[in-house]
Design an enzyme around this catalytic site. Structure first.
Site, PDB file in Angstrom:
ATOM      1  N   ASP A 102       0.835  -1.188   0.000  1.00 31.92           N
ATOM      2  CA  ASP A 102       0.000   0.000   0.000  1.00 31.92           C
ATOM      3  C   ASP A 102       0.880   1.251   0.000  1.00 31.92           C
ATOM      4  O   ASP A 102       2.007   1.216   0.524  1.00 31.92           O
ATOM      5  CB  ASP A 102      -0.892   0.032   1.245  1.00 31.92           C
ATOM      6  CG  ASP A 102      -1.912  -1.094   1.264  1.00 31.92           C
ATOM      7  OD1 ASP A 102      -2.255  -1.598   0.182  1.00 31.92           O
ATOM      8  OD2 ASP A 102      -2.371  -1.463   2.368  1.00 31.92           O
ATOM      9  N   TYR A 156       5.169  -9.340   8.330  1.00 28.65           N
ATOM     10  CA  TYR A 156       4.812  -7.945   8.553  1.00 28.65           C
ATOM     11  C   TYR A 156       4.897  -7.609  10.035  1.00 28.65           C
ATOM     12  O   TYR A 156       4.671  -8.468  10.891  1.00 28.65           O
ATOM     13  CB  TYR A 156       3.381  -7.658   8.096  1.00 28.65           C
ATOM     14  CG  TYR A 156       3.124  -7.817   6.624  1.00 28.65           C
ATOM     15  CD1 TYR A 156       3.259  -6.738   5.749  1.00 28.65           C
ATOM     16  CD2 TYR A 156       2.718  -9.044   6.097  1.00 28.65           C
ATOM     17  CE1 TYR A 156       3.007  -6.878   4.389  1.00 28.65           C
ATOM     18  CE2 TYR A 156       2.464  -9.195   4.741  1.00 28.65           C
ATOM     19  CZ  TYR A 156       2.608  -8.108   3.895  1.00 28.65           C
ATOM     20  OH  TYR A 156       2.364  -8.253   2.555  1.00 28.65           O
ATOM     21  N   ASP A 160      -7.048   1.459   6.952  1.00 28.44           N
ATOM     22  CA  ASP A 160      -5.788   1.959   7.499  1.00 28.44           C
ATOM     23  C   ASP A 160      -5.963   3.410   7.935  1.00 28.44           C
ATOM     24  O   ASP A 160      -7.060   3.975   7.876  1.00 28.44           O
ATOM     25  CB  ASP A 160      -4.639   1.800   6.504  1.00 28.44           C
ATOM     26  CG  ASP A 160      -4.873   2.557   5.198  1.00 28.44           C
ATOM     27  OD1 ASP A 160      -5.735   3.453   5.165  1.00 28.44           O
ATOM     28  OD2 ASP A 160      -4.186   2.242   4.202  1.00 28.44           O
ATOM     29  N   ARG A 170      -4.771  -5.085   6.442  1.00 33.80           N
ATOM     30  CA  ARG A 170      -5.880  -4.193   6.796  1.00 33.80           C
ATOM     31  C   ARG A 170      -7.130  -4.986   7.172  1.00 33.80           C
ATOM     32  O   ARG A 170      -7.844  -4.639   8.111  1.00 33.80           O
ATOM     33  CB  ARG A 170      -6.171  -3.235   5.636  1.00 33.80           C
ATOM     34  CG  ARG A 170      -5.092  -2.178   5.451  1.00 33.80           C
ATOM     35  CD  ARG A 170      -5.381  -1.310   4.238  1.00 33.80           C
ATOM     36  NE  ARG A 170      -5.184  -2.039   2.993  1.00 33.80           N
ATOM     37  CZ  ARG A 170      -5.881  -1.830   1.876  1.00 33.80           C
ATOM     38  NH1 ARG A 170      -6.874  -0.943   1.868  1.00 33.80           N
ATOM     39  NH2 ARG A 170      -5.617  -2.493   0.778  1.00 33.80           N
TER      40      ARG A 170
END
Length: 244
Positions: free
Chosen positions: A45, A73, A87, A180
């Site tokens: 993103d 992550y 987000d 997300r």
């Protein structure tokens, strides 16, 4: 024709395509060739940071192999607030009370329940294509995006308290997993709502941010230093990583 991979530590504020376009432009000027193929192995993103694998030349043919590698992550989830993008860049669409009895044991229980294979719904603002158009383009126009849940797998999920409204997370997951969406799932499981406050990709398969160049280093350096940073890659080696 040069071929190989380039490991970039992507900053926030630029798309994955923007990074690829810049690399392509530098290579074209340096090599004085217009037909250089450049792609990437997994979108980040715009506001996310971390590892972006840029594929160059013949390495672009290995895109599918890179895409299937597991990803790691880290970042933070914010409880009590849901956004339309999932987000911190989105608009707040829902607020909810945060249960006062949350504990480390509660977080551990939720994390364990989210492990394994299951279906996950992609966010409305995602790069999924709907009749040839990106879902985020449709969503920005206010159109209802009909997405199908996708099979994912969570291999590891660690959750911890940063403060009363913020959780830290460390995640190892399969290709196709949306952090997300996971943030919203964690929020729901805790009896509230949530969104991803920060997202950083630390690792893709055997490749980590430790070996990556910062995007600014690439921009500040010479074309020769960029060429020197490109690593050769053998298809057989990638297949071995995929099979592990």
């Amino acid at each position: 024709m040069i071929s190989g991979i380039l490991l970039i530590d992507k900053p926030a504020g630029i798309t994955s395509f923007g990074v690829v376009a810049k690399i392509r432009g530098i290579l074209r000027r340096e090599l004085k060739q217009k037909n250089i193929k450049v792609g990437h192995a997994g979108t980040l993103d715009p506001d996310a940071t971390g590892l972006l694998i840029v594929l160059i030349g013949k390495a672009t043919k290995l895109q599918d192999s890179f895409m299937t590698l597991p990803k790691t992550y880290t970042g933070k989830f914010k409880l009590g607030v849901k956004t339309n993008t999932g987000d911190a860049s989105g608009e707040v669409v829902e607020s909810a009370e945060i249960p006062k009895d949350l504990s480390s044991a509660t977080l551990l229980n939720v994390a364990q329940k989210l492990l394994g294979k299951r279906l996950q719904m992609p966010p409305q603002f995602s790069a999924k294509k709907i009749n040839g158009q990106r879902a985020y383009d449709l969503a920005r126009r206010g159109e209802v995006v009909k997405l199908e849940p996708k099979q994912i797998e969570i291999f590891q999920l660690d959750l911890g308290f940063v403060d009363q409204v913020t959780l830290s997370y460390a995640l190892v997951c399969s290709h196709g997993t949306y952090v997300r969406s996971l943030a919203e799932e964690v929020g729901n499981a805790l009896g509230t709502v949530a969104h991803a406050l920060t997202i950083r990709r630390e690792q893709i398969g055997p490749y980590t941010t430790v070996a990556a160049k910062s995007f600014q280093e690439i921009l500040d350096g010479s074309g020769a230093s960029l060429l020197a940073s490109i690593s050769s890659v053998v298809e057989e080696n990638i297949q071995q990583h995929v099979s592990k």
